[in-house]
Design a protein around this motif. Sequence first.
Motif, PDB file in Angstrom:
ATOM      1  N   GLY A  76       0.863  -1.286   0.110  1.00 48.76           N
ATOM      2  CA  GLY A  76       0.197   0.073   0.055  1.00 48.76           C
ATOM      3  C   GLY A  76       0.766   1.251   0.031  1.00 48.76           C
ATOM      4  N   MET A  77       0.103   2.384  -0.297  1.00 52.11           N
ATOM      5  CA  MET A  77       0.857   3.646  -0.295  1.00 52.11           C
ATOM      6  C   MET A  77       0.091   4.464   0.639  1.00 52.11           C
ATOM      7  SD  MET A  77       3.241   5.261  -1.399  1.00 52.11           S
ATOM      8  CE  MET A  77       3.993   7.059  -1.222  1.00 52.11           C
ATOM      9  N   ILE A  78       0.544   5.076   1.519  1.00 53.09           N
ATOM     10  CA  ILE A  78      -0.296   5.736   2.569  1.00 53.09           C
ATOM     11  C   ILE A  78       0.244   7.297   2.369  1.00 53.09           C
ATOM     12  CG2 ILE A  78       1.162   5.826   4.450  1.00 53.09           C
ATOM     13  CD1 ILE A  78      -1.437   5.319   6.031  1.00 53.09           C
ATOM     14  N   LEU A  79      -0.900   8.160   2.357  1.00 49.62           N
ATOM     15  CA  LEU A  79      -0.419   9.657   2.165  1.00 49.62           C
ATOM     16  C   LEU A  79      -1.123  10.410   3.099  1.00 49.62           C
ATOM     17  CD1 LEU A  79       0.952  11.880   0.280  1.00 49.62           C
ATOM     18  CD2 LEU A  79      -1.191  11.928  -0.836  1.00 49.62           C
ATOM     19  N   PHE A  80      -0.670  11.484   3.912  1.00 46.24           N
ATOM     20  CA  PHE A  80      -1.208  12.374   4.800  1.00 46.24           C
ATOM     21  C   PHE A  80      -1.355  13.662   4.529  1.00 46.24           C
ATOM     22  CE2 PHE A  80       0.783   8.797   7.391  1.00 46.24           C
ATOM     23  CZ  PHE A  80      -0.218   8.627   8.322  1.00 46.24           C
ATOM     24  N   SER A  81      -2.206  14.188   4.647  1.00 49.65           N
ATOM     25  CA  SER A  81      -2.527  15.644   4.299  1.00 49.65           C
ATOM     26  C   SER A  81      -2.690  16.479   5.555  1.00 49.65           C
ATOM     27  CB  SER A  81      -3.715  15.720   3.548  1.00 49.65           C
ATOM     28  OG  SER A  81      -4.086  17.205   3.311  1.00 49.65           O
ATOM     29  N   PRO A  82      -1.551  17.270   5.881  1.00 49.99           N
ATOM     30  CA  PRO A  82      -1.620  18.365   7.069  1.00 49.99           C
ATOM     31  C   PRO A  82      -2.672  19.188   7.123  1.00 49.99           C
ATOM     32  CG  PRO A  82       0.688  17.952   5.951  1.00 49.99           C
ATOM     33  CD  PRO A  82      -0.304  17.354   5.168  1.00 49.99           C
ATOM     34  N   GLN A  83      -3.135  19.673   5.743  1.00 48.85           N
ATOM     35  CA  GLN A  83      -4.085  20.983   5.659  1.00 48.85           C
ATOM     36  C   GLN A  83      -5.330  20.254   6.347  1.00 48.85           C
ATOM     37  OE1 GLN A  83      -2.287  19.667   2.980  1.00 48.85           O
ATOM     38  NE2 GLN A  83      -0.745  21.213   2.859  1.00 48.85           N
ATOM     39  N   ASP A  84      -5.894  19.259   6.205  1.00 47.48           N
ATOM     40  CA  ASP A  84      -7.055  18.854   6.794  1.00 47.48           C
ATOM     41  C   ASP A  84      -7.122  17.714   7.473  1.00 47.48           C
ATOM     42  OD1 ASP A  84      -6.369  16.950   4.605  1.00 47.48           O
ATOM     43  OD2 ASP A  84      -8.578  17.045   3.655  1.00 47.48           O
ATOM     44  N   GLN A  85      -6.034  17.269   8.088  1.00 43.35           N
ATOM     45  CA  GLN A  85      -5.741  16.053   8.919  1.00 43.35           C
ATOM     46  C   GLN A  85      -6.131  15.099   8.354  1.00 43.35           C
ATOM     47  OE1 GLN A  85      -3.216  17.827  10.777  1.00 43.35           O
ATOM     48  NE2 GLN A  85      -4.098  16.626  12.616  1.00 43.35           N
ATOM     49  N   SER A  86      -6.105  14.611   7.260  1.00 45.72           N
ATOM     50  CA  SER A  86      -6.851  13.212   6.516  1.00 45.72           C
ATOM     51  C   SER A  86      -5.655  12.295   6.248  1.00 45.72           C
ATOM     52  CB  SER A  86      -7.543  13.677   5.540  1.00 45.72           C
ATOM     53  OG  SER A  86      -6.997  14.258   4.252  1.00 45.72           O
ATOM     54  N   VAL A  87      -5.726  11.217   6.053  1.00 45.40           N
ATOM     55  CA  VAL A  87      -4.960  10.211   5.664  1.00 45.40           C
ATOM     56  C   VAL A  87      -5.771   9.255   4.399  1.00 45.40           C
ATOM     57  CG1 VAL A  87      -5.607   8.590   7.618  1.00 45.40           C
ATOM     58  CG2 VAL A  87      -3.426   8.398   6.211  1.00 45.40           C
ATOM     59  N   SER A  88      -4.992   8.975   3.286  1.00 48.00           N
ATOM     60  CA  SER A  88      -5.485   8.015   2.396  1.00 48.00           C
ATOM     61  C   SER A  88      -4.665   7.115   2.223  1.00 48.00           C
ATOM     62  CB  SER A  88      -5.863   9.055   1.219  1.00 48.00           C
ATOM     63  OG  SER A  88      -4.605   9.395   0.487  1.00 48.00           O
ATOM     64  N   LEU A  89      -5.314   5.845   1.959  1.00 49.21           N
ATOM     65  CA  LEU A  89      -4.382   4.648   1.580  1.00 49.21           C
ATOM     66  C   LEU A  89      -4.929   4.080   0.217  1.00 49.21           C
ATOM     67  CD1 LEU A  89      -2.307   2.203   2.411  1.00 49.21           C
ATOM     68  CD2 LEU A  89      -4.559   1.377   3.883  1.00 49.21           C
ATOM     69  N   ASP A  90      -3.851   3.775  -0.570  1.00 54.55           N
ATOM     70  CA  ASP A  90      -4.297   2.862  -1.693  1.00 54.55           C
ATOM     71  C   ASP A  90      -3.671   1.523  -1.509  1.00 54.55           C
ATOM     72  OD1 ASP A  90      -5.463   4.823  -3.316  1.00 54.55           O
ATOM     73  OD2 ASP A  90      -3.502   5.699  -3.915  1.00 54.55           O
ATOM     74  N   LEU A  91      -4.646   0.371  -1.395  1.00 53.63           N
ATOM     75  CA  LEU A  91      -4.190  -1.027  -1.167  1.00 53.63           C
ATOM     76  C   LEU A  91      -4.254  -1.766  -2.285  1.00 53.63           C
ATOM     77  CD1 LEU A  91      -3.490  -2.653   1.322  1.00 53.63           C
ATOM     78  CD2 LEU A  91      -5.898  -3.172   1.398  1.00 53.63           C
ATOM     79  N   ARG A  92      -3.238  -2.503  -2.544  1.00 50.89           N
ATOM     80  CA  ARG A  92      -3.268  -3.504  -3.698  1.00 50.89           C
ATOM     81  C   ARG A  92      -2.786  -4.979  -3.488  1.00 50.89           C
ATOM     82  NH1 ARG A  92       1.989  -4.039  -5.126  1.00 50.89           N
ATOM     83  NH2 ARG A  92       3.300  -2.014  -4.675  1.00 50.89           N
ATOM     84  N   GLY A  93      -3.207  -5.681  -3.959  1.00 47.99           N
ATOM     85  CA  GLY A  93      -3.048  -7.072  -3.561  1.00 47.99           C
ATOM     86  C   GLY A  93      -3.906  -7.975  -4.337  1.00 47.99           C
ATOM     87  N   GLU A  94      -3.774  -9.557  -4.100  1.00 45.78           N
ATOM     88  CA  GLU A  94      -4.615 -10.318  -4.451  1.00 45.78           C
ATOM     89  C   GLU A  94      -5.765 -10.727  -3.487  1.00 45.78           C
ATOM     90  OE1 GLU A  94      -1.947 -13.718  -5.428  1.00 45.78           O
ATOM     91  OE2 GLU A  94      -0.831 -12.297  -6.777  1.00 45.78           O
ATOM     92  N   LEU A  95      -6.658  -9.860  -3.029  1.00 46.06           N
ATOM     93  CA  LEU A  95      -7.642 -10.004  -2.108  1.00 46.06           C
ATOM     94  C   LEU A  95      -9.186 -10.206  -2.941  1.00 46.06           C
ATOM     95  CD1 LEU A  95      -7.058  -7.286   0.276  1.00 46.06           C
ATOM     96  CD2 LEU A  95      -6.934  -9.632   0.871  1.00 46.06           C
ATOM     97  N   SER A  96      -9.807 -11.253  -2.916  1.00 53.74           N
ATOM     98  CA  SER A  96     -10.970 -11.445  -3.483  1.00 53.74           C
ATOM     99  C   SER A  96     -11.887 -10.301  -3.356  1.00 53.74           C
ATOM    100  CB  SER A  96     -11.536 -12.882  -3.181  1.00 53.74           C
ATOM    101  OG  SER A  96     -11.669 -12.809  -1.783  1.00 53.74           O
ATOM    102  N   THR A  97     -12.080  -9.695  -2.089  1.00 57.99           N
ATOM    103  CA  THR A  97     -12.712  -8.758  -1.781  1.00 57.99           C
ATOM    104  C   THR A  97     -12.043  -7.742  -0.765  1.00 57.99           C
ATOM    105  OG1 THR A  97     -13.921  -9.850   0.024  1.00 57.99           O
ATOM    106  CG2 THR A  97     -15.033  -9.855  -2.153  1.00 57.99           C
ATOM    107  N   TYR A  98     -12.090  -6.469  -0.949  1.00 55.72           N
ATOM    108  CA  TYR A  98     -11.397  -5.562   0.011  1.00 55.72           C
ATOM    109  C   TYR A  98     -12.481  -5.384   1.082  1.00 55.72           C
ATOM    110  CZ  TYR A  98      -8.156  -4.481  -3.531  1.00 55.72           C
ATOM    111  OH  TYR A  98      -7.036  -4.549  -4.470  1.00 55.72           O
ATOM    112  N   PRO A  99     -11.733  -5.251   2.159  1.00 53.80           N
ATOM    113  CA  PRO A  99     -12.441  -5.041   3.554  1.00 53.80           C
ATOM    114  C   PRO A  99     -13.040  -3.750   3.562  1.00 53.80           C
ATOM    115  CG  PRO A  99     -10.272  -5.347   3.988  1.00 53.80           C
ATOM    116  CD  PRO A  99     -10.248  -5.398   2.417  1.00 53.80           C
ATOM    117  N   ALA A 100     -14.261  -3.485   4.240  1.00 60.29           N
ATOM    118  CA  ALA A 100     -15.016  -2.295   4.059  1.00 60.29           C
ATOM    119  C   ALA A 100     -14.458  -1.098   5.029  1.00 60.29           C
ATOM    120  CB  ALA A 100     -16.461  -2.581   4.652  1.00 60.29           C
ATOM    121  N   SER A 101     -13.531  -1.590   5.801  1.00 62.16           N
ATOM    122  CA  SER A 101     -12.732  -0.739   6.572  1.00 62.16           C
ATOM    123  C   SER A 101     -11.274  -1.329   6.966  1.00 62.16           C
ATOM    124  CB  SER A 101     -13.649  -0.217   7.720  1.00 62.16           C
ATOM    125  OG  SER A 101     -13.981  -1.314   8.631  1.00 62.16           O
TER     126      SER A 101
END
Length: 179
Positions: A76-101
């Motif tokens: 995964g690649m995680i990116l933090f945004s100091p302006q709005d205190q948010s975090v985003s994550l791009d997850l990749r892999g061989e998952l049949s379904t991605y978890p809801a959270s």
Amino acid sequence: MSQKANSSKSAPWFREPWFWMVMSPLILVVIVSFVLVSIAVRHGDDVVSDTYYKDSRLYHYSAEQDQRAKDLNLAGMILFSPQDQSVSLDLRGELSTYPASLVLILSHPVEADLDERIVLEEISAGRYRGQVAAPLQHRWYLQVTPEVDAEGAQTPEWRLKGEINFNIGNGVPLKPAEQ
């Protein structure tokens, strides 16, 4: 003769220079000791986990979680945004379904009181977003796992780890821990 008697009479103990030459270093040491002990008690380090026994028992689960993440080719690649205190994550892999959270754990290297648990909600397939309350500065250890029950009775299937230094940048790749 009365003048000789008065001059030979000794001064009170607190006016003798030899008393202060002997006692002043001792008094200074006592004062400095009290100051250092009070500083140590008030500002003690949290370097050692209070749950070291539990953590050492869970090491085997950790190895299994890392191996499962490797088997699924998760990254995964995680990116933090100091302006709005948010975090985003791009997850990749061989998952049949991605978890809801997912759960992101921000661990401060020294102060355990600053550790934070953030729930990342899925916004699209493999993309997650959440809000951070911790200050985005200095160095932090990161761990991402799928969210499990709130009581913690289950162990997450896999986990990704990383380390970020906000003095250098706001993004970092996540991968399974090396064994």
